[in-house]
Design an enzyme around this catalytic site. Structure first.
Site, PDB file in Angstrom:
ATOM      1  N   GLU A  25      45.011  42.976  41.429  1.00  0.00           N
ATOM      2  CA  GLU A  25      45.281  43.201  40.004  1.00  0.00           C
ATOM      3  C   GLU A  25      44.284  44.225  39.478  1.00  0.00           C
ATOM      4  OE1 GLU A  25      46.136  43.590  36.322  1.00  0.00           O
ATOM      5  OE2 GLU A  25      47.405  42.121  37.345  1.00  0.00           O
ATOM      6  N   ASP A  49      54.547  41.713  41.216  1.00  0.00           N
ATOM      7  CA  ASP A  49      54.705  41.162  39.864  1.00  0.00           C
ATOM      8  C   ASP A  49      54.160  42.194  38.890  1.00  0.00           C
ATOM      9  OD1 ASP A  49      55.075  39.494  37.727  1.00  0.00           O
ATOM     10  OD2 ASP A  49      53.381  38.194  38.174  1.00  0.00           O
ATOM     11  N   ASP A  63      48.381  37.058  35.201  1.00  0.00           N
ATOM     12  CA  ASP A  63      48.420  35.748  34.538  1.00  0.00           C
ATOM     13  C   ASP A  63      48.270  34.608  35.536  1.00  0.00           C
ATOM     14  OD1 ASP A  63      50.967  35.312  35.733  1.00  0.00           O
ATOM     15  OD2 ASP A  63      51.962  36.245  34.030  1.00  0.00           O
ATOM     16  N   ASP A  69      43.489  49.021  42.249  1.00  0.00           N
ATOM     17  CA  ASP A  69      44.798  49.617  42.042  1.00  0.00           C
ATOM     18  C   ASP A  69      45.740  49.225  43.186  1.00  0.00           C
ATOM     19  OD1 ASP A  69      46.489  52.241  42.953  1.00  0.00           O
ATOM     20  OD2 ASP A  69      46.521  51.961  40.791  1.00  0.00           O
ATOM     21  N   GLY A  70      46.939  48.760  42.852  1.00  0.00           N
ATOM     22  CA  GLY A  70      47.873  48.292  43.863  1.00  0.00           C
ATOM     23  C   GLY A  70      48.288  49.362  44.846  1.00  0.00           C
ATOM     24  N   ASP A  82      56.440  46.757  33.315  1.00  0.00           N
ATOM     25  CA  ASP A  82      57.679  47.525  33.253  1.00  0.00           C
ATOM     26  C   ASP A  82      57.451  48.977  33.675  1.00  0.00           C
ATOM     27  OD1 ASP A  82      59.086  45.346  32.468  1.00  0.00           O
ATOM     28  OD2 ASP A  82      59.075  45.827  30.340  1.00  0.00           O
ATOM     29  N   GLN A  92      45.274  49.042  29.030  1.00  0.00           N
ATOM     30  CA  GLN A  92      46.435  48.680  28.222  1.00  0.00           C
ATOM     31  C   GLN A  92      46.044  47.917  26.965  1.00  0.00           C
ATOM     32  OE1 GLN A  92      48.651  46.122  30.912  1.00  0.00           O
ATOM     33  NE2 GLN A  92      46.716  45.256  31.597  1.00  0.00           N
TER      34      GLN A  92
END
Length: 334
Positions: free
Chosen positions: A156, A205, A133, A187-188, A208, A78
């Site tokens: 994460e 968490d 974060d 990877d979740g 989007d 990203q």
């Protein structure tokens, strides 16, 4: 809300812990810096960040004045931008969308953490999907120190977010290396498919629901969550939207969760740095007798003031109260 969750591509770290090495930033000149979200206003020689999305919130934008750009990079997953604003402190932006600001991050971090933790009779084992974060970790450590939570696993995919948060958001990421925290770079989706562990609380968490993260808002994901829960477990996830934007989407998301879980509720928190000033959360459990709107465990007012800036037992319950038109639409009969 700081995670790049990709159901099709796992990290090559293969479940290892994040390195503590923080990338070195070079001084960034705003006059020569180019980014789709930052605009120069020549009239007063100011620079502004604008968050816009044709998909999620068409026809409107949220803006913050930029004092300086602290860091910009493209990770494997990203676009990551961190800037200092004139009023909200340091701001973390992923793919053009604000994830958190120093001014108001505690509202979201506290509600998404303490709603499920305080609704569970004995939340010993907690899983966090995303949350780079480390704000949720900070909140969970409060319950570790209270001898309630025993283990925290955070998955994460983008360790770059963790590294940068430790440098530029140190009040959020100060417990990323806590001894009770198991940090997994992976990877979740992959983690949930492969794990045999069971958890009392799972906190999603996520970023989007655009691009690869879309699958984290589908019924299949809720099935994966339920398979990783103990029988009285609770899951919570950010809904991306609020009642002032795509309320039809919220109703659909709650409906998807209800196909898997017997007990599904929608609540919301006030967040001035999120579009329209609110963000919703979906809370779910297989236990139909657990009233998620009322905390099972409570702290006295003095302890609440010591531990929390946003959450308390009254906020817990009031977060589920919606205006009449929204309540009728989201929670009314199908």
């Amino acid at each position: 809300m700081t995670s790049s969750l990709n159901s099709n591509n796992s990290s090559n770290s293969n479940g290892s812990s994040s390195s503590s090495i923080v990338p070195q930033a070079k001084a960034i000149n705003l006059e020569t810096f180019h980014h789709d979200t930052i605009v120069h206003h020549a009239k007063d020689n100011s620079y502004w960040f604008y968050e816009k999305s044709k998909e999620s919130f068409p026809g409107q934008a949220f803006g913050l004045e930029v004092v300086s750009v602290l860091y910009h990079t493209r990770s494997e997953f990203q676009d990551i931008l961190i800037f200092k604003s004139s009023t909200f402190g340091n701001v973390l932006v992923l793919n053009g969308i604000i994830q958190c600001t120093e001014k108001d991050e505690f509202a979201y971090q506290e509600l998404i953490t303490h709603i499920p933790i305080m609704s569970h009779a004995s939340p010993k084992r907690v899983l966090v999907i995303g949350g780079g974060d480390c704000g949720v970790i900070r909140e969970l450590v409060k319950h570790v120190e209270d001898h309630t939570v025993e283990t925290i696993t955070m998955v994460e995919i983008d360790d770059m977010v963790i590294k940068l948060s430790t440098k530029y958001l140190p009040q959020m990421a100060k417990f990323h290396n806590h001894p009770k925290v198991k940090l997994v770079i992976d990877d979740g989706f992959k983690f949930l498919r492969e794990t045999s562990d069971k958890f009392d609380v799972i906190i999603t968490d996520s970023s989007d629901p655009e691009g690869p993260a879309q699958e984290f808002f589908e019924a299949n994901y809720f099935k994966l969550l339920s398979s990783a829960l103990n029988k009285d477990g609770i899951v919570i996830m950010q809904s991306s939207e609020n009642i002032w934007l795509e309320i039809a989407y919220l109703k659909e998301l709650k409906s998807k969760a209800s196909r898997v879980f017997n007990n599904v509720k929608y609540c919301q928190c006030y967040m001035p740095s999120y579009t329209s000033g609110q963000l919703g959360l979906i809370v779910a459990s297989m236990d139909p007798n657990n009233d998620l709107t009322v905390p099972l465990r409570r702290f006295d007012r003095r302890k609440e003031s010591k531990l929390f800036k946003y959450y308390n037992s009254r906020v817990h319950s009031s977060a589920f109260i919606l205006p009449t038109w929204a309540d009728d639409y989201i929670n009314g009969e199908e």
